[in-house]
Motif scaffolding. Structure first.
Motif, PDB file in Angstrom:
ATOM      1  N   PHE A 160       0.805  -1.223   0.000  1.00 40.85           N
ATOM      2  CA  PHE A 160       0.000   0.000   0.000  1.00 40.85           C
ATOM      3  C   PHE A 160       0.839   1.275   0.000  1.00 40.85           C
ATOM      4  CE2 PHE A 160      -3.513  -2.665   1.925  1.00 40.85           C
ATOM      5  CZ  PHE A 160      -4.341  -2.576   0.822  1.00 40.85           C
ATOM      6  N   TRP A 161       2.138   1.171   0.226  1.00 43.71           N
ATOM      7  CA  TRP A 161       3.007   2.345   0.306  1.00 43.71           C
ATOM      8  C   TRP A 161       2.850   3.234  -0.924  1.00 43.71           C
ATOM      9  CZ3 TRP A 161       9.016   2.190  -0.296  1.00 43.71           C
ATOM     10  CH2 TRP A 161       9.556   3.426   0.036  1.00 43.71           C
ATOM     11  N   LYS A 162       2.862   2.639  -2.104  1.00 44.91           N
ATOM     12  CA  LYS A 162       2.766   3.395  -3.354  1.00 44.91           C
ATOM     13  C   LYS A 162       1.434   4.137  -3.463  1.00 44.91           C
ATOM     14  CE  LYS A 162       2.899   2.743  -8.353  1.00 44.91           C
ATOM     15  NZ  LYS A 162       3.078   1.761  -9.429  1.00 44.91           N
ATOM     16  N   ARG A 163       0.364   3.538  -2.998  1.00 44.88           N
ATOM     17  CA  ARG A 163      -0.970   4.141  -3.115  1.00 44.88           C
ATOM     18  C   ARG A 163      -1.261   5.110  -1.975  1.00 44.88           C
ATOM     19  NH1 ARG A 163      -1.419   2.845  -8.150  1.00 44.88           N
ATOM     20  NH2 ARG A 163      -1.342   0.626  -8.512  1.00 44.88           N
ATOM     21  N   ALA A 164      -0.847   4.769  -0.770  1.00 45.42           N
ATOM     22  CA  ALA A 164      -1.169   5.598   0.403  1.00 45.42           C
ATOM     23  C   ALA A 164      -0.277   6.836   0.500  1.00 45.42           C
ATOM     24  CB  ALA A 164      -1.050   4.769   1.675  1.00 45.42           C
ATOM     25  N   GLY A 187      12.680   6.512  -5.367  1.00 46.36           N
ATOM     26  CA  GLY A 187      13.057   6.052  -6.701  1.00 46.36           C
ATOM     27  C   GLY A 187      13.257   4.547  -6.753  1.00 46.36           C
ATOM     28  N   ASP A 188      14.369   4.129  -7.404  1.00 46.55           N
ATOM     29  CA  ASP A 188      14.655   2.695  -7.527  1.00 46.55           C
ATOM     30  C   ASP A 188      14.994   2.049  -6.189  1.00 46.55           C
ATOM     31  OD1 ASP A 188      14.112   2.548 -10.201  1.00 46.55           O
ATOM     32  OD2 ASP A 188      16.183   2.818 -10.841  1.00 46.55           O
ATOM     33  N   LYS A 189      15.523   2.826  -5.245  1.00 45.37           N
ATOM     34  CA  LYS A 189      15.803   2.274  -3.918  1.00 45.37           C
ATOM     35  C   LYS A 189      14.512   1.852  -3.220  1.00 45.37           C
ATOM     36  CE  LYS A 189      20.098   4.739  -3.100  1.00 45.37           C
ATOM     37  NZ  LYS A 189      20.802   5.712  -2.261  1.00 45.37           N
ATOM     38  N   GLY A 190      13.414   2.494  -3.586  1.00 47.11           N
ATOM     39  CA  GLY A 190      12.117   2.126  -3.028  1.00 47.11           C
ATOM     40  C   GLY A 190      11.719   0.715  -3.425  1.00 47.11           C
ATOM     41  N   LYS A 191      12.068   0.331  -4.662  1.00 47.90           N
ATOM     42  CA  LYS A 191      11.773  -1.032  -5.110  1.00 47.90           C
ATOM     43  C   LYS A 191      12.537  -2.046  -4.262  1.00 47.90           C
ATOM     44  CE  LYS A 191      10.867   0.177  -9.903  1.00 47.90           C
ATOM     45  NZ  LYS A 191      11.302   0.025 -11.302  1.00 47.90           N
ATOM     46  N   ALA A 192      13.784  -1.736  -3.955  1.00 50.92           N
ATOM     47  CA  ALA A 192      14.587  -2.632  -3.122  1.00 50.92           C
ATOM     48  C   ALA A 192      14.010  -2.714  -1.706  1.00 50.92           C
ATOM     49  CB  ALA A 192      16.036  -2.164  -3.086  1.00 50.92           C
ATOM     50  N   ALA A 225      11.086  -5.762   2.337  1.00 49.74           N
ATOM     51  CA  ALA A 225       9.943  -5.859   3.256  1.00 49.74           C
ATOM     52  C   ALA A 225       9.082  -7.077   2.931  1.00 49.74           C
ATOM     53  CB  ALA A 225       9.103  -4.588   3.197  1.00 49.74           C
ATOM     54  N   LEU A 226       8.870  -7.342   1.641  1.00 41.60           N
ATOM     55  CA  LEU A 226       8.059  -8.494   1.250  1.00 41.60           C
ATOM     56  C   LEU A 226       8.750  -9.808   1.608  1.00 41.60           C
ATOM     57  CD1 LEU A 226       6.633  -7.284  -2.171  1.00 41.60           C
ATOM     58  CD2 LEU A 226       5.500  -7.309   0.068  1.00 41.60           C
ATOM     59  N   ALA A 227      10.077  -9.849   1.459  1.00 39.19           N
ATOM     60  CA  ALA A 227      10.817 -11.055   1.841  1.00 39.19           C
ATOM     61  C   ALA A 227      10.694 -11.299   3.348  1.00 39.19           C
ATOM     62  CB  ALA A 227      12.281 -10.931   1.427  1.00 39.19           C
ATOM     63  N   VAL A 228      10.843 -10.245   4.142  1.00 39.85           N
ATOM     64  CA  VAL A 228      10.694 -10.359   5.594  1.00 39.85           C
ATOM     65  C   VAL A 228       9.276 -10.802   5.941  1.00 39.85           C
ATOM     66  CG1 VAL A 228      10.636  -9.033   7.761  1.00 39.85           C
ATOM     67  CG2 VAL A 228      12.528  -8.718   6.150  1.00 39.85           C
ATOM     68  N   ALA A 229       8.290 -10.201   5.276  1.00 38.46           N
ATOM     69  CA  ALA A 229       6.892 -10.569   5.527  1.00 38.46           C
ATOM     70  C   ALA A 229       6.650 -12.049   5.223  1.00 38.46           C
ATOM     71  CB  ALA A 229       5.960  -9.694   4.685  1.00 38.46           C
ATOM     72  N   LEU A 230       7.172 -12.527   4.101  1.00 43.91           N
ATOM     73  CA  LEU A 230       7.009 -13.940   3.756  1.00 43.91           C
ATOM     74  C   LEU A 230       7.663 -14.852   4.786  1.00 43.91           C
ATOM     75  CD1 LEU A 230       7.480 -13.962  -0.113  1.00 43.91           C
ATOM     76  CD2 LEU A 230       5.437 -14.615   1.158  1.00 43.91           C
ATOM     77  N   ILE A 231       8.859 -14.491   5.214  1.00 40.50           N
ATOM     78  CA  ILE A 231       9.555 -15.298   6.232  1.00 40.50           C
ATOM     79  C   ILE A 231       8.715 -15.351   7.510  1.00 40.50           C
ATOM     80  CG2 ILE A 231      11.567 -15.360   7.765  1.00 40.50           C
ATOM     81  CD1 ILE A 231      13.186 -14.255   5.297  1.00 40.50           C
ATOM     82  N   PHE A 232       8.215 -14.208   7.947  1.00 38.72           N
ATOM     83  CA  PHE A 232       7.392 -14.169   9.158  1.00 38.72           C
ATOM     84  C   PHE A 232       6.124 -15.008   8.989  1.00 38.72           C
ATOM     85  CE2 PHE A 232       8.849  -9.888  11.203  1.00 38.72           C
ATOM     86  CZ  PHE A 232      10.090 -10.436  11.428  1.00 38.72           C
TER      87      PHE A 232
END
Length: 181
Positions: A16-20, A29-34, A39-46
């Protein structure tokens, strides 16, 4: 189940970061993609760790009928995901094929996993996908014009679907969950 919940919160926040907060997201910029990928990798691990270690009340389990329905829904979910990348004919009718695939994935997994950790994980991701569709529709407005679809795109999506069913089925089997009953 705290890890599952924390994983869901991180997953939703990253998406939601991009929309909110579009201005804030654009600053990165591109660092946001990283950052989102991390964050998604951490979320999946959790979520995975939390689900595998969670205990909860069991309301129903697998049956051959529910397993069959689950498998059919999963094939459709994989096709929708592949169709999104290939831009097949079904993407003319379904605006968010990947998110629709997540909803189907969620429902199919709840059919065969009737316990509280499953309600939290699969139900939570299904609700996130629905909320994401609503937010995107409000932000983007009506759809643009439809696109032409060459036959090779349909074939690509079907091949990708078959490959993913086999690969994900194999991964489930290696982890000790026979998805085919």
């Amino acid at each position: 189940m705290t890890l599952i919940f924390l994983g869901l919160i991180i997953w939703a926040a990253a998406h939601f970061w991009k929309r909110a907060l579009p201005e804030n997201r654009a600053k990165f910029g591109d660092k946001g993609k990283a950052l989102v990928a991390f964050a998604l990798a951490v979320a999946l691990i959790f979520m995975i760790w939390g689900y595998r270690s969670a205990d909860g009340t069991v309301f129903w389990g697998r049956s051959s009928a529910l397993t069959g329905i689950n498998n059919l829904l999963m094939v459709l979910a994989f096709y929708l995901f592949a169709a999104s990348g290939a831009k097949t004919k079904i993407t003319r009718s379904i605006r968010h094929p990947q998110l629709t695939a997540v909803v189907l994935w969620s429902v199919s997994h709840l059919l065969v996993n009737g316990d509280t950790p499953s309600f939290l994980l699969f139900g939570g991701l299904g609700l996130w996908a629905i909320a994401e569709m609503v937010v995107i529709n409000r932000a983007e407005g009506p759809r643009g014009p439809y696109h032409d679809v060459p036959v090779r795109k349909e074939i690509t999506a079907m091949i990708a679907t078959i490959v993913m069913v086999v690969v994900v089925g194999g991964i489930h089997a290696v982890l000790g969950y026979n998805p085919f009953g």
